[in-house]
Scaffold this motif. Structure first.
Motif, PDB file in Angstrom:
ATOM      1  N   ASP A  93       1.210  -1.685  -0.026  1.00  0.00           N
ATOM      2  CA  ASP A  93       0.275  -0.065   0.250  1.00  0.00           C
ATOM      3  C   ASP A  93       0.849   1.430  -0.155  1.00  0.00           C
ATOM      4  N   PHE A  94       2.008   1.155  -0.452  1.00  0.00           N
ATOM      5  CA  PHE A  94       2.837   2.129  -0.243  1.00  0.00           C
ATOM      6  C   PHE A  94       2.251   3.086  -1.697  1.00  0.00           C
ATOM      7  N   PRO A  95       2.044   4.248  -1.598  1.00  0.00           N
ATOM      8  CA  PRO A  95       2.626   5.558  -0.103  1.00  0.00           C
ATOM      9  C   PRO A  95       1.723   5.828   1.033  1.00  0.00           C
ATOM     10  N   THR A  96       0.736   4.978   0.438  1.00  0.00           N
ATOM     11  CA  THR A  96      -0.241   5.730   1.743  1.00  0.00           C
ATOM     12  C   THR A  96       0.954   4.759   3.250  1.00  0.00           C
ATOM     13  N   CYS A  97       1.204   3.958   2.886  1.00  0.00           N
ATOM     14  CA  CYS A  97       2.216   3.113   4.009  1.00  0.00           C
ATOM     15  C   CYS A  97       3.219   3.082   4.040  1.00  0.00           C
ATOM     16  N   HIS A  98       4.069   2.908   5.053  1.00  0.00           N
ATOM     17  CA  HIS A  98       5.636   3.223   4.590  1.00  0.00           C
ATOM     18  C   HIS A  98       6.710   2.842   5.270  1.00  0.00           C
ATOM     19  N   TYR A  99       5.632   1.377   5.850  1.00  0.00           N
ATOM     20  CA  TYR A  99       6.558   0.030   6.242  1.00  0.00           C
ATOM     21  C   TYR A  99       7.779  -1.019   5.109  1.00  0.00           C
ATOM     22  N   ILE A 100       8.705  -0.660   4.932  1.00  0.00           N
ATOM     23  CA  ILE A 100       9.572  -1.556   5.428  1.00  0.00           C
ATOM     24  C   ILE A 100      10.892  -2.328   5.983  1.00  0.00           C
ATOM     25  N   GLU A 101      11.410  -3.387   5.890  1.00  0.00           N
ATOM     26  CA  GLU A 101      12.053  -3.823   6.425  1.00  0.00           C
ATOM     27  C   GLU A 101      13.515  -4.814   5.569  1.00  0.00           C
ATOM     28  N   SER A 102      14.231  -5.442   6.339  1.00  0.00           N
ATOM     29  CA  SER A 102      15.011  -6.411   5.487  1.00  0.00           C
ATOM     30  C   SER A 102      15.112  -7.461   4.729  1.00  0.00           C
ATOM     31  N   THR A 103      15.585  -7.880   4.119  1.00  0.00           N
ATOM     32  CA  THR A 103      15.030  -9.465   3.238  1.00  0.00           C
ATOM     33  C   THR A 103      16.515  -9.495   4.684  1.00  0.00           C
ATOM     34  N   LYS A 104      17.634  -9.433   4.530  1.00  0.00           N
ATOM     35  CA  LYS A 104      18.325 -10.131   5.775  1.00  0.00           C
ATOM     36  C   LYS A 104      18.179  -9.882   6.881  1.00  0.00           C
ATOM     37  N   LYS A 105      18.494 -11.074   7.694  1.00  0.00           N
ATOM     38  CA  LYS A 105      17.559 -11.355   8.630  1.00  0.00           C
ATOM     39  C   LYS A 105      19.302 -11.111   9.553  1.00  0.00           C
ATOM     40  N   ALA A 106      19.339 -10.176  11.241  1.00  0.00           N
ATOM     41  CA  ALA A 106      20.416 -10.294  11.377  1.00  0.00           C
ATOM     42  C   ALA A 106      20.910 -11.040  12.330  1.00  0.00           C
ATOM     43  N   GLU A 107      22.526 -11.511  12.883  1.00  0.00           N
ATOM     44  CA  GLU A 107      22.423 -13.366  12.779  1.00  0.00           C
ATOM     45  C   GLU A 107      23.089 -12.807  14.283  1.00  0.00           C
ATOM     46  N   ASP A 108      22.058 -13.606  15.122  1.00  0.00           N
ATOM     47  CA  ASP A 108      22.521 -12.779  16.718  1.00  0.00           C
ATOM     48  C   ASP A 108      23.768 -13.898  17.433  1.00  0.00           C
ATOM     49  N   THR A 109      24.483 -12.765  17.796  1.00  0.00           N
ATOM     50  CA  THR A 109      26.399 -13.923  18.074  1.00  0.00           C
ATOM     51  C   THR A 109      25.882 -13.751  19.614  1.00  0.00           C
ATOM     52  N   HIS A 110      24.387 -14.109  20.185  1.00  0.00           N
ATOM     53  CA  HIS A 110      24.310 -14.535  21.405  1.00  0.00           C
ATOM     54  C   HIS A 110      24.915 -13.387  22.391  1.00  0.00           C
ATOM     55  N   VAL A 111      25.668 -12.966  22.713  1.00  0.00           N
ATOM     56  CA  VAL A 111      26.693 -11.743  22.862  1.00  0.00           C
ATOM     57  C   VAL A 111      25.394 -10.945  23.936  1.00  0.00           C
ATOM     58  N   ASP A 112      25.588 -10.727  25.378  1.00  0.00           N
ATOM     59  CA  ASP A 112      24.252  -9.362  25.885  1.00  0.00           C
ATOM     60  C   ASP A 112      25.099  -8.344  25.760  1.00  0.00           C
ATOM     61  N   CYS A 113      24.252  -7.490  24.586  1.00  0.00           N
ATOM     62  CA  CYS A 113      24.723  -5.913  24.813  1.00  0.00           C
ATOM     63  C   CYS A 113      24.543  -5.687  26.003  1.00  0.00           C
ATOM     64  N   PRO A 114      26.096  -4.882  26.248  1.00  0.00           N
ATOM     65  CA  PRO A 114      26.427  -4.141  27.471  1.00  0.00           C
ATOM     66  C   PRO A 114      26.225  -3.040  27.358  1.00  0.00           C
ATOM     67  N   GLN A 115      25.044  -2.382  26.821  1.00  0.00           N
ATOM     68  CA  GLN A 115      24.686  -0.454  27.563  1.00  0.00           C
ATOM     69  C   GLN A 115      23.187  -0.491  27.988  1.00  0.00           C
ATOM     70  N   CYS A 116      22.152  -1.729  26.891  1.00  0.00           N
ATOM     71  CA  CYS A 116      20.881  -1.996  27.688  1.00  0.00           C
ATOM     72  C   CYS A 116      20.690  -3.057  28.342  1.00  0.00           C
ATOM     73  N   LYS A 117      21.218  -3.953  28.842  1.00  0.00           N
ATOM     74  CA  LYS A 117      21.727  -5.508  29.059  1.00  0.00           C
ATOM     75  C   LYS A 117      20.438  -6.570  29.114  1.00  0.00           C
ATOM     76  N   LYS A 118      19.940  -5.631  27.998  1.00  0.00           N
ATOM     77  CA  LYS A 118      18.234  -6.677  27.789  1.00  0.00           C
ATOM     78  C   LYS A 118      18.528  -6.978  26.521  1.00  0.00           C
ATOM     79  N   GLY A 119      19.032  -6.385  24.767  1.00  0.00           N
ATOM     80  CA  GLY A 119      19.093  -7.314  24.193  1.00  0.00           C
ATOM     81  C   GLY A 119      20.178  -7.753  23.855  1.00  0.00           C
ATOM     82  N   HIS A 120      21.005  -8.785  22.505  1.00  0.00           N
ATOM     83  CA  HIS A 120      21.847  -9.414  22.346  1.00  0.00           C
ATOM     84  C   HIS A 120      22.827  -8.543  20.928  1.00  0.00           C
ATOM     85  N   LEU A 121      23.466  -8.588  21.295  1.00  0.00           N
ATOM     86  CA  LEU A 121      24.825  -8.405  19.395  1.00  0.00           C
ATOM     87  C   LEU A 121      24.338  -8.695  18.571  1.00  0.00           C
TER      88      LEU A 121
END
Length: 192
Positions: A93-121
């Motif tokens: 429904d573009f240009p009414t809706c501007h939602y986009i996402e990458s076709t490449k999924k991020a690869e989880d390293t299983h290393v905890d984020c040291p800044q927020c302590k909630k996510g992973h890098l």
């Protein structure tokens, strides 16, 4: 008598009006303008009206519909599109809706984020294909590293993540904190 048809030169303004139409915000004339990212279509009434749009909107071409998918913003069907930076998933429904996402999924390293302590890098790639590691909770957390993270605490400053560096064929581990500067040739639990 001149063989040049001078009416061709005065028709230029009418041709651009016909090609781009009036400004949808103020009904002013739309013209080709130049910016730091290249040419674009903008309102001639700038700065009173700041309407602009890409010069080549047709560059984003729909490739394939994703059956059974729905846009999280408007529930329309999602499609695979091709843009100037490659393939991406966008709302049909573009240009009414501007939602986009990458076709490449991020690869989880299983290393905890040291800044927020909630996510992973997560390993991601920029538009040039170069890898970087950012928090999986982006944009809430904007922590980023340019080298592979290691789940190892820095012995000097106690930062919970170290990074792997390769220089002249030798692997080293170092603290990503600029004020620390700790380096060692001894590392474990590396992520490629």
């Amino acid at each position: 008598m001149s063989k040049i048809d001078h009416s061709l030169f005065s028709a230029h303004e009418h041709a651009s009006e016909q090609a781009f139409g009036p400004c949808p915000e103020c009904s002013g004339k739309l013209t080709i303008r130049r910016g730091k990212s290249g040419p674009f279509i903008g309102c001639s009434e700038y700065p009173k009206c700041d309407y602009s749009k890409p010069l080549h909107e047709h560059e984003n071409a729909d490739i394939k519909e994703i059956e059974g998918s729905s846009c999280p913003l408007c529930s329309s069907l999602l499609v695979i599109k091709k843009g100037r930076f490659g393939l991406f998933i966008g709302c049909s429904d573009f240009p009414t809706c501007h939602y986009i996402e990458s076709t490449k999924k991020a690869e989880d390293t299983h290393v905890d984020c040291p800044q927020c302590k909630k996510g992973h890098l997560a390993k991601r790639a920029n538009k040039f294909g170069k890898s970087f590691y950012s928090c999986s909770l982006y944009p809430k957390c904007k922590y980023v590293l340019n080298s592979p993270p290691i789940a190892q605490t820095c012995p000097e400053c106690q930062w919970p993540v170290m990074i792997k560096k390769t220089s002249a064929g030798k692997n080293t581990v170092q603290c990503p904190q600029k004020r620390c500067g700790y380096k060692s040739s001894d590392y474990k639990n590396t992520v490629e």
